[in-house]
Design an enzyme around this catalytic site. Structure first.
Site, mmCIF file in Angstrom:
data_model
loop_
_atom_site.group_PDB
_atom_site.id
_atom_site.type_symbol
_atom_site.label_atom_id
_atom_site.label_comp_id
_atom_site.label_asym_id
_atom_site.label_seq_id
_atom_site.Cartn_x
_atom_site.Cartn_y
_atom_site.Cartn_z
ATOM 1 N N ASP A 138 115.538 173.878 -39.487
ATOM 2 C CA ASP A 138 116.500 173.141 -38.662
ATOM 3 C C ASP A 138 115.776 172.039 -37.854
ATOM 4 O OD1 ASP A 138 119.230 173.063 -37.180
ATOM 5 O OD2 ASP A 138 117.772 173.306 -35.569
ATOM 6 N N ARG A 189 139.438 176.855 -42.793
ATOM 7 C CA ARG A 189 139.806 177.920 -43.735
ATOM 8 C C ARG A 189 140.503 179.073 -43.030
ATOM 9 N NH1 ARG A 189 134.434 178.749 -46.931
ATOM 10 N NH2 ARG A 189 133.738 177.717 -45.061
ATOM 11 N N VAL A 246 131.365 174.697 -32.538
ATOM 12 C CA VAL A 246 131.387 173.280 -32.143
ATOM 13 C C VAL A 246 132.798 172.696 -32.301
ATOM 14 C CG1 VAL A 246 130.366 171.004 -32.531
ATOM 15 C CG2 VAL A 246 128.953 173.048 -32.754
ATOM 16 N N GLY A 303 121.548 168.756 -29.842
ATOM 17 C CA GLY A 303 122.826 169.121 -29.209
ATOM 18 C C GLY A 303 123.393 168.019 -28.345
ATOM 19 N N GLU A 327 125.296 161.750 -33.577
ATOM 20 C CA GLU A 327 124.555 162.085 -32.343
ATOM 21 C C GLU A 327 124.350 163.590 -32.192
ATOM 22 O OE1 GLU A 327 122.300 161.759 -29.726
ATOM 23 O OE2 GLU A 327 123.280 159.825 -29.508
ATOM 24 N N LYS A 333 116.086 167.778 -38.026
ATOM 25 C CA LYS A 333 116.272 166.883 -36.873
ATOM 26 C C LYS A 333 115.108 165.889 -36.759
ATOM 27 C CE LYS A 333 118.827 170.549 -34.530
ATOM 28 N NZ LYS A 333 118.675 171.774 -33.728
HETATM 29 N N1 HSE Z 1 120.686 176.362 -34.364
HETATM 30 C C1 HSE Z 1 120.496 175.130 -33.690
HETATM 31 C C2 HSE Z 1 119.569 175.378 -32.510
HETATM 32 C C3 HSE Z 1 121.829 174.628 -33.201
HETATM 33 O O1 HSE Z 1 119.332 176.534 -32.161
HETATM 34 O O2 HSE Z 1 119.033 174.424 -31.968
HETATM 35 C C4 HSE Z 1 121.802 173.216 -32.730
HETATM 36 O O3 HSE Z 1 121.404 172.336 -33.730
#
Ligand code: HSE
Length: 435
Positions: free
Chosen positions: A199, A45, A14, A132, A127, A203
């Site tokens: 994940d 890094r 990103v 995404g 956002e 969200k």
């Molecule tokens: N790993 C996440 C996905 C990336 O596959 O949606 C975007 O948040």
């Protein structure tokens, strides 16, 4: 207006996309923002050979970016919640605005971060943290501000959707598709976050706060992954007119808010059922507008950078505005957040798909039907195949009516304890998403 100076921390997929988009669309972005937006410091890094850092100040210590007096906006793209939290809090303490793509950070520490930002009068924009490149945060926070939002449902993990799509369309193996998602830069550093639904739960927690005006409560989200989905279930679901999607669902009920991520059968005619590959989509039902659907790439460098850059432009436009004239972080004014409870999964209401391995002999089905009927659960559809040669068990597939979770869980314990039923019953929740 003076140029707005941006410090970018993290040069992964990103970070690299953000640098590229800011450079490629520089003139257009400046014309939109009303000022030039300049990358003036990068903290990483290690180098990324895909990014030309010539002429840029480069620090191996990302905290040097937060301390750089020239920087107006710190863009946090390092991921994780420990160092990222420290970095963001440090930047806020230094009076910097923050843009982040980090859903885990916002879902788990957002309440603390927003309080610190409000105290300092700076913005934290996120956002890119949800779905995404889809501007779903802006849509809920601003575009739907006139609505009482009733529910939302989304495919909000691109990796998981990519895996389910490839399994269904090409019969590919789970691990093989996951490996490809990693190579394409879609998956999280720890891909269990994708396949176990963590994940998506990050969200969803963010979306629910924006939609219902509740504080972030990731720890109360119910999460179930896709690793147990079999191709048999995909096929039976299709026979019944459904697709299996890994859905995040948040619904306002009289008793509280449902907050859940799990595999879900949805009718194949719904647009959401036809969202494939790495694409994401979020369906939001507002009382005034009705259902609205937002669709786009949910992962990947440039799509996510699209959202990061939009946030940078938003911050640049409001740099001279008083904090009280900016859009509140969680859509509602901080002192107007409500304490509607998040419901435990046992209180959630949904329909079910059941796959039962049952002995092929008279009376077995009637015992199963009696258990369900005693629990006030009716059978809406049924598939049973003839036994395969040499097998004495058959798969019985049922779609049930909606009921409270604890009812069906109790009924399943009874069904599994029948001598004529083999092993655990596969259960996948079913949602009609018809508003
Ligand atoms: N790993 C996440 C996905 C990336 O596959 O949606 C975007 O948040």
């Amino acid at each position: 207006m003076n140029p707005v100076k941006v410090g970018i921390c993290g040069l992964g997929t990103v970070g690299c996309g953000t640098v590229d988009v800011l450079r490629r669309n520089q003139a257009e972005i400046s014309a939109r923002a009303g000022c030039d937006i300049v990358i003036s410091h990068i903290g990483a890094r290690r180098d990324n050979p895909k990014v030309d850092t010539n002429g840029l100040q480069l620090s191996r210590d990302i905290f040097a970016v937060a301390e750089d007096p020239d920087i107006d906006i710190l863009v946090e793209l390092i991921g994780g919640t420990t160092v990222a939290r420290e970095l963001v809090l440090k930047a806020i303490a230094q009076g910097k605005h923050v843009v982040t793509a980090n859903k885990a950070l916002i879902a788990e520490h957002g309440n603390e971060i927003f309080a610190a930002a409000s105290e300092k009068g700076v913005s934290v924009n996120f956002e890119a943290a949800v779905a995404g490149g889809i501007p779903i945060v802006k849509a809920i926070r601003e575009g739907l501000a006139g609505n009482r939002i009733e529910w939302l449902a989304g495919i909000i993990n691109g990796t998981g959707n990519f895996i389910l799509t490839e399994m269904r369309d090409k019969g590919r193996a789970f691990d093989d598709v996951l490996k490809e998602a990693q190579q394409l830069g879609y998956a999280e550093a720890d891909p269990r976050f994708d396949v176990e639904g963590i994940d998506a739960a990050h969200k969803l927690a963010i979306l629910a706060s924006l939609a219902f005006g509740i504080p972030l409560q990731f720890d109360k989200a119910y999460t179930e992954g896709i690793s147990q989905i079999s191709t048999d279930d995909v096929t039976y679901a299709e026979e019944l007119g459904y697709r299996i999607k890994h859905l995040g669902l948040a619904r306002r009920t009289e008793k509280g808010v449902e907050l859940r991520v799990h595999p879900t059968l949805i009718p194949e005619k719904r647009l959401l059922a036809n969202v494939n590959g790495v694409m994401n989509a979020v369906l939001v039902k507002g009382d005034a507008v009705g259902p609205t659907l937002y669709y786009g790439a949910g992962a990947g460098g440039e799509p996510t950078a699209s959202a990061v850059v939009a946030d940078i432009v938003d911050v640049a436009r409001t740099l001279s505005a008083e904090p009280m004239h900016r859009v509140p972080h969680l859509a509602f004014q901080p002192d107007a957040l409500n304490d509607t409870p998040v419901l435990p999964i046992g209180d959630v209401v949904s329909a079910s798909y059941l796959r039962i391995s049952a002995l092929d002999k008279p009376g077995v089905f009637s015992k199963i039907a009696t258990i369900l009927s005693d629990a006030d659960i009716s059978i809406e559809a049924l598939i049973q195949k003839e036994p395969q040669p040499g097998q004495n068990h058959v798969a019985v597939i049922l779609l049930t009516s909606r009921c409270v979770e604890s009812n069906i869980v109790d009924a399943l314990v009874k069904i599994e304890s029948l001598d004529s039923v083999d092993g655990k019953v596969v259960r996948i929740r079913v949602e009609s998403l018809d508003g």
